[in-house]
Design a protein around this motif. Sequence first.
Motif, mmCIF file in Angstrom:
data_model
loop_
_atom_site.group_PDB
_atom_site.id
_atom_site.type_symbol
_atom_site.label_atom_id
_atom_site.label_comp_id
_atom_site.label_asym_id
_atom_site.label_seq_id
_atom_site.Cartn_x
_atom_site.Cartn_y
_atom_site.Cartn_z
ATOM 1 N N LEU A 233 4.492 43.140 6.190
ATOM 2 C CA LEU A 233 3.081 43.125 6.556
ATOM 3 C C LEU A 233 2.529 44.542 6.662
ATOM 4 O O LEU A 233 1.374 44.806 6.278
ATOM 5 C CB LEU A 233 2.914 42.390 7.882
ATOM 6 C CG LEU A 233 1.487 42.144 8.375
ATOM 7 C CD1 LEU A 233 0.727 41.257 7.383
ATOM 8 C CD2 LEU A 233 1.512 41.484 9.754
ATOM 9 N N SER A 234 3.347 45.455 7.160
ATOM 10 C CA SER A 234 2.936 46.855 7.244
ATOM 11 C C SER A 234 2.641 47.426 5.852
ATOM 12 O O SER A 234 1.679 48.192 5.677
ATOM 13 C CB SER A 234 4.024 47.674 7.935
ATOM 14 O OG SER A 234 3.767 49.060 7.829
ATOM 15 N N ILE A 235 3.444 47.054 4.874
ATOM 16 C CA ILE A 235 3.196 47.525 3.504
ATOM 17 C C ILE A 235 1.862 47.003 2.998
ATOM 18 O O ILE A 235 1.086 47.738 2.357
ATOM 19 C CB ILE A 235 4.350 47.087 2.590
ATOM 20 C CG1 ILE A 235 5.633 47.836 2.969
ATOM 21 C CG2 ILE A 235 4.009 47.341 1.120
ATOM 22 C CD1 ILE A 235 6.851 47.397 2.182
ATOM 23 N N ALA B 64 -3.801 48.140 1.564
ATOM 24 C CA ALA B 64 -5.224 47.919 1.825
ATOM 25 C C ALA B 64 -5.885 49.187 2.360
ATOM 26 O O ALA B 64 -7.016 49.530 1.987
ATOM 27 C CB ALA B 64 -5.410 46.772 2.808
ATOM 28 N N GLY B 65 -5.180 49.920 3.237
ATOM 29 C CA GLY B 65 -5.712 51.170 3.756
ATOM 30 C C GLY B 65 -5.862 52.220 2.672
ATOM 31 O O GLY B 65 -6.838 52.984 2.665
ATOM 32 N N PHE B 66 -4.909 52.276 1.747
ATOM 33 C CA PHE B 66 -5.004 53.222 0.636
ATOM 34 C C PHE B 66 -6.245 52.938 -0.207
ATOM 35 O O PHE B 66 -6.973 53.862 -0.606
ATOM 36 C CB PHE B 66 -3.747 53.130 -0.226
ATOM 37 C CG PHE B 66 -3.765 54.028 -1.424
ATOM 38 C CD1 PHE B 66 -3.472 55.372 -1.305
ATOM 39 C CD2 PHE B 66 -4.082 53.529 -2.681
ATOM 40 C CE1 PHE B 66 -3.490 56.212 -2.409
ATOM 41 C CE2 PHE B 66 -4.110 54.355 -3.795
ATOM 42 C CZ PHE B 66 -3.811 55.705 -3.655
ATOM 43 N N SER C 38 -12.195 58.013 3.956
ATOM 44 C CA SER C 38 -11.753 58.151 5.341
ATOM 45 C C SER C 38 -10.353 58.765 5.399
ATOM 46 O O SER C 38 -9.637 58.847 4.393
ATOM 47 C CB SER C 38 -11.771 56.789 6.040
ATOM 48 O OG SER C 38 -10.955 55.872 5.334
ATOM 49 N N ARG C 39 -9.939 59.166 6.587
ATOM 50 C CA ARG C 39 -8.624 59.781 6.767
ATOM 51 C C ARG C 39 -7.563 58.721 7.070
ATOM 52 O O ARG C 39 -7.888 57.570 7.331
ATOM 53 C CB ARG C 39 -8.677 60.793 7.901
ATOM 54 C CG ARG C 39 -9.535 62.013 7.606
ATOM 55 C CD ARG C 39 -9.450 63.029 8.721
ATOM 56 N NE ARG C 39 -10.028 62.528 9.957
ATOM 57 C CZ ARG C 39 -9.476 62.643 11.158
ATOM 58 N NH1 ARG C 39 -8.269 63.179 11.277
ATOM 59 N NH2 ARG C 39 -10.085 62.193 12.238
ATOM 60 N N GLY C 40 -6.298 59.144 7.042
ATOM 61 C CA GLY C 40 -5.210 58.246 7.396
ATOM 62 C C GLY C 40 -4.105 58.148 6.359
ATOM 63 O O GLY C 40 -3.182 57.348 6.514
ATOM 64 N N MET C 41 -4.193 58.965 5.300
ATOM 65 C CA MET C 41 -3.153 58.881 4.258
ATOM 66 C C MET C 41 -1.773 59.255 4.804
ATOM 67 O O MET C 41 -0.762 58.661 4.409
ATOM 68 C CB MET C 41 -3.518 59.803 3.094
ATOM 69 C CG MET C 41 -2.573 59.690 1.905
ATOM 70 S SD MET C 41 -2.486 58.008 1.241
ATOM 71 C CE MET C 41 -4.135 57.871 0.564
ATOM 72 N N ALA C 42 -1.713 60.201 5.724
ATOM 73 C CA ALA C 42 -0.411 60.589 6.294
ATOM 74 C C ALA C 42 0.210 59.418 7.054
ATOM 75 O O ALA C 42 1.428 59.205 7.003
ATOM 76 C CB ALA C 42 -0.591 61.789 7.215
ATOM 77 N N ARG C 43 -0.620 58.636 7.734
ATOM 78 C CA ARG C 43 -0.097 57.493 8.461
ATOM 79 C C ARG C 43 0.426 56.417 7.505
ATOM 80 O O ARG C 43 1.445 55.773 7.781
ATOM 81 C CB ARG C 43 -1.195 56.907 9.364
ATOM 82 C CG ARG C 43 -1.707 57.908 10.385
ATOM 83 C CD ARG C 43 -2.708 57.288 11.332
ATOM 84 N NE ARG C 43 -3.224 58.305 12.265
ATOM 85 C CZ ARG C 43 -3.983 58.045 13.308
ATOM 86 N NH1 ARG C 43 -4.332 56.786 13.575
ATOM 87 N NH2 ARG C 43 -4.409 59.015 14.086
ATOM 88 N N LEU D 107 1.634 56.980 4.462
ATOM 89 C CA LEU D 107 2.886 57.475 3.869
ATOM 90 C C LEU D 107 4.040 57.349 4.866
ATOM 91 O O LEU D 107 5.164 57.002 4.478
ATOM 92 C CB LEU D 107 2.705 58.931 3.423
ATOM 93 C CG LEU D 107 1.732 59.163 2.267
ATOM 94 C CD1 LEU D 107 1.606 60.658 1.963
ATOM 95 C CD2 LEU D 107 2.185 58.412 1.020
ATOM 96 N N LEU D 108 3.776 57.629 6.142
ATOM 97 C CA LEU D 108 4.816 57.465 7.157
ATOM 98 C C LEU D 108 5.231 56.004 7.273
ATOM 99 O O LEU D 108 6.430 55.686 7.384
ATOM 100 C CB LEU D 108 4.306 57.977 8.502
ATOM 101 C CG LEU D 108 5.259 57.796 9.703
ATOM 102 C CD1 LEU D 108 6.563 58.557 9.462
ATOM 103 C CD2 LEU D 108 4.587 58.240 11.002
ATOM 104 N N ALA D 109 4.249 55.105 7.226
ATOM 105 C CA ALA D 109 4.556 53.674 7.290
ATOM 106 C C ALA D 109 5.408 53.245 6.102
ATOM 107 O O ALA D 109 6.385 52.500 6.258
ATOM 108 C CB ALA D 109 3.261 52.868 7.336
#
Length: 284
Positions: free
Chosen positions: A62-64, A69-71, A79-84, A86-88
């Motif tokens: 589900l995280s993937i 979807a976030g990507f 918006s920001r959050g690409m580092a999060r 990639l960490l996920a």
Amino acid sequence: MARRFSAPYQSEPVSSLASWARNLAVFAVVTVVVSTIIVRFDFLEMKPALATFFGGLAIAGLSILFGLAGFAAIWQNGSRGMARILLAFLIDGAILAYPAYQALLYRKLPPIHDITTDPIDPPRFDALSRLRTGDGTNTAVYAGLYSAEQQRQFYPDIEPIELEIPVDRAYAIARQLVIKRKWTVIDEREPQPPRRMGRIEAVARTPIMGFREDVSIRVVPDGDDSRVDIRSASRYFESDLGSNAARVTKFIDDLNTAADADALKPVKKTPVAPPKAPAKTVKK
């Protein structure tokens, strides 16, 4: 100047989908680790512990989905959050890699769980039979003709072990290998007259989850030589993903190597004491 260019980026909001992806990945790894510890140390029964483990894998999947979807959202609105994300993905990949490999083995290998060098007369589980009576455990009776045929097809090198050493030495070497592998010995019987058959029953554990797999070793004389048979069977599940065959194959190789080295040892000769000279008689 650097602050001027970075300010517009810093003012963009963080994608909530990226945060969800990271948080779910962290929760998944905690769930998988905790459930693995529960299974290995028997804190809970097998079924609820495994349900927790597979639940952790589902959360990682589900995280993937949230990460993908976030990507897409970041690509569209900046918006920001690409580092999060990639960490996920890194955490999810670490969680799912080994189960994916196991799933590949499940499709590739036969669905059997009982491997032996002697399918006609396999070593029995006597003491171990009392440990295979719980809910969901496999029976102590050998799996039968289907398992033997599948074993012959996929693992043709697993055969009885013929050793050119006496039965007492064969038993001692087999026992040393069991102790070296840190298998838990449940019962052992040294070769005794008149049959001089030795037997070792022990419990092995799989490397990660610690699933119990029962092992029975039988050592019998063959003239001046000896024959060793081994049986390894999973206590749970219909498919062992090749773990029992790998255990038996490695044991056969190590036993042959140890027996060959033992046969090459020089025989220690007991020194013979020189005969005593007869006492002199003095004639009076």
